[in-house]
Design an enzyme around this catalytic site. Sequence first.
Site, PDB file in Angstrom:
ATOM      1  N   GLU A  45      15.753  16.875  14.991  1.00  0.00           N
ATOM      2  CA  GLU A  45      16.729  16.718  15.231  1.00  0.00           C
ATOM      3  C   GLU A  45      17.210  15.699  14.660  1.00  0.00           C
ATOM      4  OE1 GLU A  45      15.080  15.315  18.771  1.00  0.00           O
ATOM      5  OE2 GLU A  45      16.940  14.604  19.638  1.00  0.00           O
ATOM      6  N   LYS A 114      23.536  16.697  22.412  1.00  0.00           N
ATOM      7  CA  LYS A 114      22.337  16.846  23.870  1.00  0.00           C
ATOM      8  C   LYS A 114      22.686  16.807  24.721  1.00  0.00           C
ATOM      9  CE  LYS A 114      17.257  15.307  23.038  1.00  0.00           C
ATOM     10  NZ  LYS A 114      15.923  14.667  22.341  1.00  0.00           N
ATOM     11  N   CYS A 176      15.005  19.122  21.349  1.00  0.00           N
ATOM     12  CA  CYS A 176      13.937  18.472  21.952  1.00  0.00           C
ATOM     13  C   CYS A 176      14.251  17.908  23.324  1.00  0.00           C
ATOM     14  CB  CYS A 176      14.004  17.739  20.982  1.00  0.00           C
ATOM     15  SG  CYS A 176      12.095  16.324  20.622  1.00  0.00           S
ATOM     16  N   PRO A 358      -9.953  -7.657   6.785  1.00  0.00           N
ATOM     17  CA  PRO A 358     -11.358  -8.360   6.988  1.00  0.00           C
ATOM     18  C   PRO A 358     -12.327  -7.219   7.890  1.00  0.00           C
ATOM     19  CG  PRO A 358      -9.355  -9.023   7.731  1.00  0.00           C
ATOM     20  CD  PRO A 358      -8.994  -7.512   7.633  1.00  0.00           C
ATOM     21  N   LEU A 359     -13.222  -7.637   6.196  1.00  0.00           N
ATOM     22  CA  LEU A 359     -13.883  -6.731   7.544  1.00  0.00           C
ATOM     23  C   LEU A 359     -15.416  -7.329   7.969  1.00  0.00           C
ATOM     24  CD1 LEU A 359     -14.646  -3.299   7.053  1.00  0.00           C
ATOM     25  CD2 LEU A 359     -15.957  -3.471   5.262  1.00  0.00           C
ATOM     26  N   SER A 360     -15.785  -6.961   8.724  1.00  0.00           N
ATOM     27  CA  SER A 360     -16.339  -7.702   9.638  1.00  0.00           C
ATOM     28  C   SER A 360     -18.097  -7.432  10.103  1.00  0.00           C
ATOM     29  CB  SER A 360     -15.791  -8.171  11.283  1.00  0.00           C
ATOM     30  OG  SER A 360     -15.891  -7.041  12.128  1.00  0.00           O
ATOM     31  N   GLY A 361     -18.106  -5.636   9.478  1.00  0.00           N
ATOM     32  CA  GLY A 361     -19.184  -5.366   9.664  1.00  0.00           C
ATOM     33  C   GLY A 361     -19.538  -5.551  11.347  1.00  0.00           C
ATOM     34  N   GLY A 362     -18.228  -5.177  12.125  1.00  0.00           N
ATOM     35  CA  GLY A 362     -18.255  -4.800  14.311  1.00  0.00           C
ATOM     36  C   GLY A 362     -17.776  -2.715  13.552  1.00  0.00           C
ATOM     37  N   ASP A 364     -15.102  -2.578  15.325  1.00  0.00           N
ATOM     38  CA  ASP A 364     -13.727  -2.100  15.200  1.00  0.00           C
ATOM     39  C   ASP A 364     -13.086  -1.868  13.835  1.00  0.00           C
ATOM     40  OD1 ASP A 364     -13.542  -1.878  17.805  1.00  0.00           O
ATOM     41  OD2 ASP A 364     -12.824  -4.096  17.900  1.00  0.00           O
ATOM     42  N   SER A 365     -13.175  -3.330  13.121  1.00  0.00           N
ATOM     43  CA  SER A 365     -12.994  -3.127  11.390  1.00  0.00           C
ATOM     44  C   SER A 365     -13.471  -1.944  10.581  1.00  0.00           C
ATOM     45  CB  SER A 365     -13.537  -4.729  10.660  1.00  0.00           C
ATOM     46  OG  SER A 365     -14.192  -4.895  10.524  1.00  0.00           O
TER      47      SER A 365
HETATM   48  N1  ATP Z   1     -16.838 -12.342   9.297  1.00  0.00           N
HETATM   49  C1  ATP Z   1     -15.925 -11.991   9.216  1.00  0.00           C
HETATM   50  N2  ATP Z   1     -15.165 -11.629   7.937  1.00  0.00           N
HETATM   51  C2  ATP Z   1     -13.657 -11.285   7.965  1.00  0.00           C
HETATM   52  N3  ATP Z   1     -12.980 -10.360   9.425  1.00  0.00           N
HETATM   53  C3  ATP Z   1     -13.947 -10.713   9.997  1.00  0.00           C
HETATM   54  C4  ATP Z   1     -15.233 -11.003  10.330  1.00  0.00           C
HETATM   55  N4  ATP Z   1     -14.809 -11.553  12.103  1.00  0.00           N
HETATM   56  C5  ATP Z   1     -13.757 -11.048  12.631  1.00  0.00           C
HETATM   57  N5  ATP Z   1     -12.979 -10.363  11.112  1.00  0.00           N
HETATM   58  C6  ATP Z   1     -11.850 -10.134  11.474  1.00  0.00           C
HETATM   59  O1  ATP Z   1     -10.949 -10.265  13.381  1.00  0.00           O
HETATM   60  C7  ATP Z   1     -11.100  -9.059  13.629  1.00  0.00           C
HETATM   61  C8  ATP Z   1     -11.247  -9.206  14.973  1.00  0.00           C
HETATM   62  O2  ATP Z   1     -13.332  -9.622  16.200  1.00  0.00           O
HETATM   63  P1  ATP Z   1     -13.809  -8.510  16.554  1.00  0.00           P
HETATM   64  O3  ATP Z   1     -15.151  -9.598  16.425  1.00  0.00           O
HETATM   65  O4  ATP Z   1     -12.485  -8.011  17.478  1.00  0.00           O
HETATM   66  O5  ATP Z   1     -13.693  -7.200  16.227  1.00  0.00           O
HETATM   67  P2  ATP Z   1     -14.989  -6.153  14.707  1.00  0.00           P
HETATM   68  O6  ATP Z   1     -16.273  -7.138  14.415  1.00  0.00           O
HETATM   69  O7  ATP Z   1     -13.798  -5.459  13.819  1.00  0.00           O
HETATM   70  O8  ATP Z   1     -15.342  -5.157  16.408  1.00  0.00           O
HETATM   71  P3  ATP Z   1     -16.479  -5.544  17.285  1.00  0.00           P
HETATM   72  O9  ATP Z   1     -15.637  -5.428  18.303  1.00  0.00           O
HETATM   73  O10 ATP Z   1     -16.910  -4.185  17.341  1.00  0.00           O
HETATM   74  O11 ATP Z   1     -17.969  -6.265  16.918  1.00  0.00           O
HETATM   75  C9  ATP Z   1     -12.348  -7.630  13.380  1.00  0.00           C
HETATM   76  O12 ATP Z   1     -11.888  -6.604  13.806  1.00  0.00           O
HETATM   77  C10 ATP Z   1     -12.255  -8.464  11.738  1.00  0.00           C
HETATM   78  O13 ATP Z   1     -10.776  -7.538  11.422  1.00  0.00           O
HETATM   79  N1  GLN Z   2      13.250  13.243  20.931  1.00  0.00           N
HETATM   80  C1  GLN Z   2      12.907  14.173  22.078  1.00  0.00           C
HETATM   81  O1  GLN Z   2      14.152  14.027  22.503  1.00  0.00           O
HETATM   82  C2  GLN Z   2      11.489  13.830  22.358  1.00  0.00           C
HETATM   83  C3  GLN Z   2      10.950  13.906  23.822  1.00  0.00           C
HETATM   84  C4  GLN Z   2       9.679  14.602  23.946  1.00  0.00           C
HETATM   85  N2  GLN Z   2       9.628  13.954  25.116  1.00  0.00           N
HETATM   86  C5  GLN Z   2       8.913  14.597  23.084  1.00  0.00           C
HETATM   87  O2  GLN Z   2       7.788  13.623  23.450  1.00  0.00           O
HETATM   88  O3  GLN Z   2       8.598  15.439  22.446  1.00  0.00           O
END
Ligand code: ATP
Ligand code: GLN
Length: 734
Positions: A45, A114, A176, A358-362, A364-365
């Site tokens: 499309e 369309k 579509c 930013p790597l937190s050790g949690g 999500d990151s």
């Molecule tokens: N000490 C840290 N160093 C680097 N980045 C951090 C640090 N603390 C937090 N962050 C960043 O902030 C974001 C939000 O923190 P949050 O505590 O919500 O997530 P997380 O630590 O990755 O995971 P979780 O929620 O499981 O603890 C993190 O995903 C990370 O990117």
């Molecule tokens: N471009 C479209 O028409 C997409 C709509 C359609 N509902 C989809 O999610 O694929």
Amino acid sequence: MGRLVTVSTCSLNQWALDFIGNRERIIESIRQAKAAKSSLRVGPELEICGYGCLDHYLETDTYDHSWEQLVIILQHPDCQDVLLDIGMPVEHLNLRYNCRIIALNGKILLIRPKLSLANDGNYREMRHFSPWKAARHVEEYTLQNKEMQKLQGAFKVPIGDAIIKTPDTSFAAETCEELFTPDSPHIDLGLNGVEIVTNSSGSHHTLRKLDVRLSLILEASRKGGGIYIYANQQGCDGDRLYYDGSALICINGEIVGQGSQFSLTDVEVVTATVDLEVVRSFRCAPSRGLQANKAPSYQTIETPYELCSTESDLNPYLAPSPYLKPRYHTPEEEIHLSTGCYLWDYLRRSGAAGYLIPLSGGLDSCATATTVFGMCRIVSKELYAGNEQVIADVKRICKYSDKLPITPKQICNQIFHSVYMGMSKQSSKETRARASALSSAIGTYHNDIDIDNVYEAQRNLVVKGTGFEPKFRKQGAPYAVSLALENIQSRSRMVTAYLFAQLGPSIRNRPGGGGLLVLGSANVGEALRGYYTKYDCSSADINPIGSIDKDDLKKFIFWCKNEFNIPVLQEFLDATPTAELEPIEEDYAQSDEVDMGMSYSQLSIMGRLRKVSKLGPYGMFEHLVREWKDTMTAREVADLVKRFYHYYAINRHKMTILTPSLHSNDYSPDDNRFDLRPFLLPPFYQSWQFKRIDELLARIEKYDKEEEKRGKEEDSGRGEKKREDVNDDSEEVD
Ligand SMILES: Nc1ncnc2c1ncn2[C@@H]1O[C@H](COP(=O)(O)OP(=O)(O)OP(=O)(O)O)[C@@H](O)[C@H]1O
Ligand SMILES: NC(=O)CC[C@H](N)C(=O)O
Ligand SMILES: Nc1ncnc2c1ncn2[C@@H]1O[C@H](COP(=O)(O)OP(=O)(O)OC[C@H]2O[C@@H]([n+]3cccc(C(=O)O)c3)[C@H](O)[C@@H]2O)[C@@H](O)[C@H]1O
């Protein structure tokens, strides 16, 4: 003898407004279709300008430039002797339409606008286009583009909902959304004897959606018989969506060609040979015949071009393509492949030198980092397979060595930076160690730094400037004061992350310098509950996991642990989620779920009910009180629902600045494109909505009490009856 037709469809990785790139990919797809001896080529499309132009559809330029590309395509020597079905926007009598251009040998046969525009969720076609006037209506379109007039040898072509008739068969286009509507055009087209229906789409990925789309496509040709050819965009075309290809060819409800759902191949052509006789014999049913007699008739556009393969006369062994089983990915694979392919498109198209997390050790990151490692695995696979486009992109981005990095870890090390930003009292050695271990396992360029000085400098601004000594709540300070201190950390982490992203490549002497894109990692639950700091370090350039909830993320990480062989991921799954924004004490460590007053699993359920089931506070309570009756009292459910909606309401303003994230789920709370809500909401306590919950709760509790009483009476009744029975028995025994 069968009547064989060879047809091609495709998935193209288009990019909104990249007219030159889009045109080249279209021409390449036509080349490949012709090489496969197809007589018909179908494309996605609005492929000329790229589906996701959004408000650029309000600009006349977009229409003019699309005509300019069409002229180049139609004149191109590689685009002759094949029937073309190409998508582009067209302006007609001051109205704008989303159209298919059906063309052959430099001439337009029909412009097909369309009929049913996509206008829910992420789609806003009604904002840019008008739906075509009526089904089966055809009129004249006056060509404005002079080159096109010359090529056409005329200045008028038909525009409308018509059938293309060839001497050997007939075909028609639907677009579509028309497939998703209850009264789809393919039904009347099939009843009119149209044997081939094309569908050109700009359809985005969400987890577990392919199943719905495939059933609709298969159903389209299963009931009425016929050949259905589906084309789609693939990749990130400049916004939050990943278009997930899956080009398809099917006949009478059976698949004969299926393309990839996720891929780094910019042009993927799917070809199949189908037998028209199979359609004809399938359709020979009296009940269908009765309906066909009554079907509304269409105008036809005739062409002497034959779609059936002349090969069938020459090559007696040319056979129809065999039936195939549909291919699906598991949701975990879908997360890996969609985030990986999307991130690669984003990186190569942004011109940046790589990503920083930013790597937190949690968790999500960690999940965000794992999606980037997943991307490196996909890239590595393509390098081994010799994908020229990917090789060229890797050479352009990975500049630290002359040798092409080829393993996922080598690629990761060149383009992916991570930084742990600790605080001496708040950060635990466990999170610091997990961040380092993950970085070593996937190969990021890692920095482990402390931000105490930055924090102290900010805090001292207040102390020196005002004499006020802010403290944490554990030290006796009010909540608001404690929060302000927590927020210094998260906000200075954001500034530090952007600093490291800008300087990272220079620190490593990357030839040509460059900057990194900062990755965010807020998940759906946190966003909905507002459990994050406005402009903290998850305020980033792009967030690959922002529409995925914690439950799906955990499944994804578990899958990656085994699939990518990264044992350390188990430690992230086992860890208690914590923000580490308050000082750790012997008897106290901050915990997300305690802070939020609800678990991530409860958040996942409430998030789906709010968005997908479209429930407000009262509706959600009504639903959950039934659903959770075995584990929670009605009062507990009411409290939880109220807490959820209260925090949702007071924090909705935070959604306005949320990092743009890849759209992966229909429960996404993305305020900017998908989940449009006010951002100044009443806080709900004392609200009419909560009053109604209380009334229902009172009724339920009254009912519960009466039930309990009835139960007790019945029990005692049974007891008495039993005693009577026992007495009777004993009498009998006696
Ligand atoms: N000490 C840290 N160093 C680097 N980045 C951090 C640090 N603390 C937090 N962050 C960043 O902030 C974001 C939000 O923190 P949050 O505590 O919500 O997530 P997380 O630590 O990755 O995971 P979780 O929620 O499981 O603890 C993190 O995903 C990370 O990117
Ligand atoms: N471009 C479209 O028409 C997409 C709509 C359609 N509902 C989809 O999610 O694929
Ligand atoms: N109605 C409204 N419309 C527009 N803006 C509004 C507003 N109300 C407040 N504001 C503004 O919002 C801001 C207050 O919100 P915000 O600064 O977010 O602050 P706030 O929500 O008060 O605190 C952040 C919360 O996130 C938690 N958290 C959890 C996990 C990780 C992290 C992290 O950062 O790593 C944080 C943290 O523990 C805390 O509970 C202020 O600028 C205020 O002026």
